[in-house]
Every structure is written in structure tokens, then in C-alpha cells.
Write an enzyme that holds these catalytic residues in place. Structure first.
Site, mmCIF file in Angstrom:
data_model
loop_
_atom_site.group_PDB
_atom_site.id
_atom_site.type_symbol
_atom_site.label_atom_id
_atom_site.label_comp_id
_atom_site.label_asym_id
_atom_site.label_seq_id
_atom_site.Cartn_x
_atom_site.Cartn_y
_atom_site.Cartn_z
ATOM 1 N N GLU A 1 4.058 -5.117 7.310
ATOM 2 C CA GLU A 1 3.220 -4.095 7.947
ATOM 3 C C GLU A 1 3.579 -3.846 9.404
ATOM 4 O O GLU A 1 3.527 -2.712 9.880
ATOM 5 C CB GLU A 1 1.734 -4.482 7.844
ATOM 6 C CG GLU A 1 1.142 -4.350 6.446
ATOM 7 C CD GLU A 1 1.314 -5.586 5.588
ATOM 8 O OE1 GLU A 1 2.120 -6.484 5.949
ATOM 9 O OE2 GLU A 1 0.640 -5.668 4.547
ATOM 10 N N GLU B 1 -0.379 -9.564 -0.873
ATOM 11 C CA GLU B 1 -1.823 -9.840 -0.728
ATOM 12 C C GLU B 1 -2.513 -9.901 -2.093
ATOM 13 O O GLU B 1 -3.386 -10.731 -2.324
ATOM 14 C CB GLU B 1 -2.459 -8.766 0.166
ATOM 15 C CG GLU B 1 -1.996 -8.868 1.617
ATOM 16 C CD GLU B 1 -2.359 -7.648 2.447
ATOM 17 O OE1 GLU B 1 -1.993 -6.514 2.048
ATOM 18 O OE2 GLU B 1 -3.011 -7.805 3.490
ATOM 19 N N ALA C 1 0.872 -1.182 0.000
ATOM 20 C CA ALA C 1 0.000 0.000 0.000
ATOM 21 C C ALA C 1 0.905 1.227 0.000
ATOM 22 O O ALA C 1 2.063 1.159 0.435
ATOM 23 C CB ALA C 1 -0.883 -0.013 1.236
ATOM 24 N N GLY D 1 0.600 -5.163 0.562
ATOM 25 C CA GLY D 1 -0.512 -5.264 -0.385
ATOM 26 C C GLY D 1 -0.117 -5.972 -1.676
ATOM 27 O O GLY D 1 -0.986 -6.533 -2.364
HETATM 28 N N1 COA Z 1 4.584 3.265 -0.457
HETATM 29 C C1 COA Z 1 4.965 4.440 -0.971
HETATM 30 N N2 COA Z 1 6.134 4.617 -1.610
HETATM 31 C C2 COA Z 1 6.931 3.540 -1.744
HETATM 32 C C3 COA Z 1 6.609 2.286 -1.230
HETATM 33 C C4 COA Z 1 5.357 2.165 -0.571
HETATM 34 N N3 COA Z 1 4.923 0.990 -0.086
HETATM 35 N N4 COA Z 1 7.617 1.416 -1.501
HETATM 36 C C5 COA Z 1 8.535 2.126 -2.162
HETATM 37 N N5 COA Z 1 8.147 3.408 -2.312
HETATM 38 C C6 COA Z 1 8.854 4.514 -2.967
HETATM 39 C C7 COA Z 1 10.001 5.020 -2.126
HETATM 40 O O1 COA Z 1 9.542 5.945 -1.158
HETATM 41 C C8 COA Z 1 10.851 5.666 -3.193
HETATM 42 O O2 COA Z 1 10.274 6.905 -3.559
HETATM 43 P P1 COA Z 1 11.224 8.222 -3.753
HETATM 44 O O3 COA Z 1 12.160 7.843 -4.865
HETATM 45 O O4 COA Z 1 10.256 9.293 -4.112
HETATM 46 O O5 COA Z 1 11.929 8.401 -2.434
HETATM 47 C C9 COA Z 1 10.671 4.744 -4.389
HETATM 48 O O6 COA Z 1 9.463 4.038 -4.160
HETATM 49 C C10 COA Z 1 11.787 3.711 -4.528
HETATM 50 O O7 COA Z 1 11.900 3.015 -3.318
HETATM 51 P P2 COA Z 1 13.268 2.810 -2.511
HETATM 52 O O8 COA Z 1 12.918 2.552 -1.081
HETATM 53 O O9 COA Z 1 14.190 3.926 -2.800
HETATM 54 O O10 COA Z 1 13.821 1.481 -3.211
HETATM 55 P P3 COA Z 1 14.854 0.434 -2.583
HETATM 56 O O11 COA Z 1 15.201 -0.475 -3.717
HETATM 57 O O12 COA Z 1 15.926 1.108 -1.840
HETATM 58 O O13 COA Z 1 14.015 -0.396 -1.507
HETATM 59 C C11 COA Z 1 12.063 -1.648 -0.743
HETATM 60 C C12 COA Z 1 12.959 -1.247 -1.936
HETATM 61 C C13 COA Z 1 10.882 -2.425 -1.325
HETATM 62 C C14 COA Z 1 12.852 -2.544 0.236
HETATM 63 C C15 COA Z 1 11.580 -0.372 0.012
HETATM 64 O O14 COA Z 1 11.069 0.529 -0.955
HETATM 65 C C16 COA Z 1 10.486 -0.646 1.008
HETATM 66 O O15 COA Z 1 10.783 -1.161 2.097
HETATM 67 N N6 COA Z 1 9.232 -0.259 0.685
HETATM 68 C C17 COA Z 1 8.126 -0.378 1.606
HETATM 69 C C18 COA Z 1 7.645 -1.799 1.693
HETATM 70 C C19 COA Z 1 6.508 -1.906 2.696
HETATM 71 O O16 COA Z 1 6.645 -1.678 3.880
HETATM 72 N N7 COA Z 1 5.317 -2.273 2.184
HETATM 73 C C20 COA Z 1 4.151 -2.466 2.987
HETATM 74 C C21 COA Z 1 3.348 -1.236 3.084
HETATM 75 S S1 COA Z 1 1.917 -1.494 4.105
#
Ligand code: COA
Length: 258
Positions: free
Chosen positions: A132, A112, A64, A109
Site C-alpha cells: 500500500e 489481509e 483492493a 487486501g
Molecule cells: N486493483 C485493480 N486491478 C488490478 C490489481 C488491483 N489491486 N492488481 C492487478 N490488477 C489488474 C491489472 O490492472 C491488470 O488489468 P488489465 O489487464 O485490465 O490492465 C490485470 O489485473 C493483470 O495485472 P498485471 O499487472 O498485468 O499482472 P502482472 O502479472 O504483470 O503483475 C502484480 C502482477 C500483482 C505484480 C501487479 O498486478 C500489481 O502490482 N498489482 C497491484 C498490487 C497492489 O498494489 N495491491 C495493493 C492494493 S491496495
């Protein structure tokens, strides 16, 4: 008009691509709404027999959209969860098969959404998790319910409570995905698998999906009764007449879905 998804159709196979790669295809409200629009289109269009769901760039869906979650209040959050759950349920209950082709991160999500599809094929680079709890929340789009049903309660609780990410090989080992393939072969494998389904009777496909979905959560007795009813219903179809006649004539069946 779609902004965060694309939909293309080739020879009865729809490909839905979540296309917000700069945010790792995170599901904001617009994207969730478009998933609802697209699944309704897939379900209702006669020229579509089944679908593949994938993501653009290095993610399938990284969850999400956390920027939207950050400001939500409890009642908005409940509406958000119910809205997403209802849309994901339309993927799960689709009588046309849907395969998630998981090309990269399938987190929160994203995991999911993949679990709401009928099958999951993963690229060797895919990563899965329900992180989460790291944000101080629990899954809202079905993770606490579909994950234990797919992989068992103990393994599901491990993923849900640690929030850890697992790789494609581990996802395969625990039964979260059906196959793992080299990244370059992901879409072609998904297409081949869906084509292997689409040569079969479409009414039979739909009723198999419904029997498995409804039977899974009910008693064995009710499930077996439902199966007998579906078996009976299909016996009155032109498709069954065609399938059995084709077998006996040693020729491929040409099903019409009637
Ligand atoms: N919601 C909103 N934005 C997200 C996102 C999410 N779930 N996951 C990634 N992004 C965005 C980042 O904020 C970043 O945006 P920016 O360039 O404007 O700063 C962009 O996507 C790239 O992500 P980044 O974190 O820089 O990539 P990474 O390769 O270093 O890391 C992940 C990848 C997947 C490990 C990391 O993005 C992450 O942990 N995301 C969240 C996962 C999560 O908790 N999901 C459950 C949500 S309920």
C-alpha cells in the site's frame, strides 16, 4: 447470486473461490460484499463444517481494487476500510475453521484476507506483501494490526514500510504461512488439513478459536479465565461424553455438535 465468487460444498467442506482472474481477483466493492454474503452462509449452514478460501488463476487476491481506490475521498475511504474490516472479522471469528489456500499473489487486501483466516497454506508460487505504501496509502483491512500479531513487530514493519513482496519460502520462515506445498497439491493439502479438524468436536473447535482470538489481545489472566469457562461449558456437552466414551472404547468418536 454471486458474480465474483464461487461457493461449492463437498462433504461438509466449503470451497470459496475469488473468481475475478482478469483483475487478479482484486477486491472491488462487489467482491467485498460477496465475501460478506459467503462467510455468513458458511457460518450459518448446518451442512458446512469448515471452509477453504482460494483464488482463481494466478492470484489469490492482488489487493483492493486500485481503480476504485483512485477516486475515493477520506470519508468514503474510512467507510470502505470499516466495511472490509467488519467482513474480514467475520472470517476470523468464524467458529468453523477456515484455511486460506494461497495459490498466487496475496498482496494488500489479499494478504489481509489470508491473515483473517485461521491458517494459511501456500503454493510454492505464492507471493505475499503489503504494498500500500507504494500507492501512498496504508493498509485498510487490518494489515497494520494482524501482521505484527502473526509475525512480530519488526518483521511486520519491514514488510509494511518497504512494500516488498516475499515468496512462499520466506513467508513460511517468518511464520506468515503454516505450510508451503507444490502448486498441484495445494487444494488437496488444504482439504486434508480441514478434514483432520472436522473429525473433532465442532463445539470444541469453535470455542478454541474464540479463546485464542479473544485471549490474544487481552491479559493472560483474562484469557486463562475464558479458557476455564470454555472448558467448563464443553464439559456439559454430549460431544464431551461421546469423545471420552469413544476413547475408552477404542473407537472413533461420532460428534454431533451438541
Ligand atoms: N486493483 C485493480 N486491478 C488490478 C490489481 C488491483 N489491486 N492488481 C492487478 N490488477 C489488474 C491489472 O490492472 C491488470 O488489468 P488489465 O489487464 O485490465 O490492465 C490485470 O489485473 C493483470 O495485472 P498485471 O499487472 O498485468 O499482472 P502482472 O502479472 O504483470 O503483475 C502484480 C502482477 C500483482 C505484480 C501487479 O498486478 C500489481 O502490482 N498489482 C497491484 C498490487 C497492489 O498494489 N495491491 C495493493 C492494493 S491496495
Amino acid at each position: 447470486m454471486l458474480t465474483n465468487l464461487t461457493l461449492s460444498v463437498t462433504d461438509r467442506v466449503a470451497t470459496i473461490t475469488v473468481n475475478r482472474p482478469d483483475k487478479l481477483n482484486a477486491l472491488n466493492a462487489v467482491t467485498i460484499g460477496e465475501l460478506g454474503q459467503v462467510i455468513d452462509e458458511v457460518r450459518s449452514r448446518d451442512d458446512i463444517g469448515g471452509a477453504i478460501l482460494t483464488g482463481a488463476g494466478k492470484a489469490f487476491v492482488a489487493g483492493a481494487d486500485i481503480s476504485e481506490l483512485a477516486s475515493q475521498q477520506p470519508l468514503d475511504a474510512k467507510q470502505r476500510a470499516l466495511r472490509g474490516q467488519a467482513i474480514f472479522a467475520r472470517f476470523e471469528s468464524s467458529p468453523k475453521p477456515i484455511i486460506a489456500a494461497v495459490n498466487g499473489f496475496a498482496l494488500g487486501g489479499g494478504c489481509e484476507l489470508a491473515m483473517s483466516c485461521h491458517l494459511r497454506i501456500a503454493s510454492e508460487f505464492a507471493k505475499f506483501g503489503q504494498p500500500e505504501v507504494k500507492l501512498g496509502i496504508c493498509p485498510g483491512y487490518g494489515g497494520t494490526q494482524r501482521l505484527p500479531r502473526l509475525i512480530g513487530k519488526g518483521r511486520a514493519l519491514q514488510l509494511l514500510l518497504t512494500g516488498e513482496m516475499i515468496d512462499a519460502a520466506e513467508a513460511y520462515r517468518i511464520g506468515l504461512v503454516n505450510r508451503v506445498v507444490p502448486a498441484a497439491e495445494l487444494l488437496s493439502t488444504a482439504v486434508a488439513m480441514i478434514r483432520a479438524m472436522l473429525v473433532n468436536g465442532p463445539l470444541a473447535l469453535g470455542l478454541c478459536i474464540e479463546a485464542v482470538n479473544r485471549g490474544y489481545d487481552g491479559s493472560l489472566e483474562d484469557g486463562l479465565n475464558l479458557e476455564a469457562n470454555h472448558f467448563a461449558l464443553l464439559s456439559g456437552t454430549k460431544d464431551m461424553a461421546e469423545g471420552t466414551a469413544a476413547f475408552m472404547a477404542k473407537r472413533p468418536a461420532a460428534f454431533e455438535g451438541r
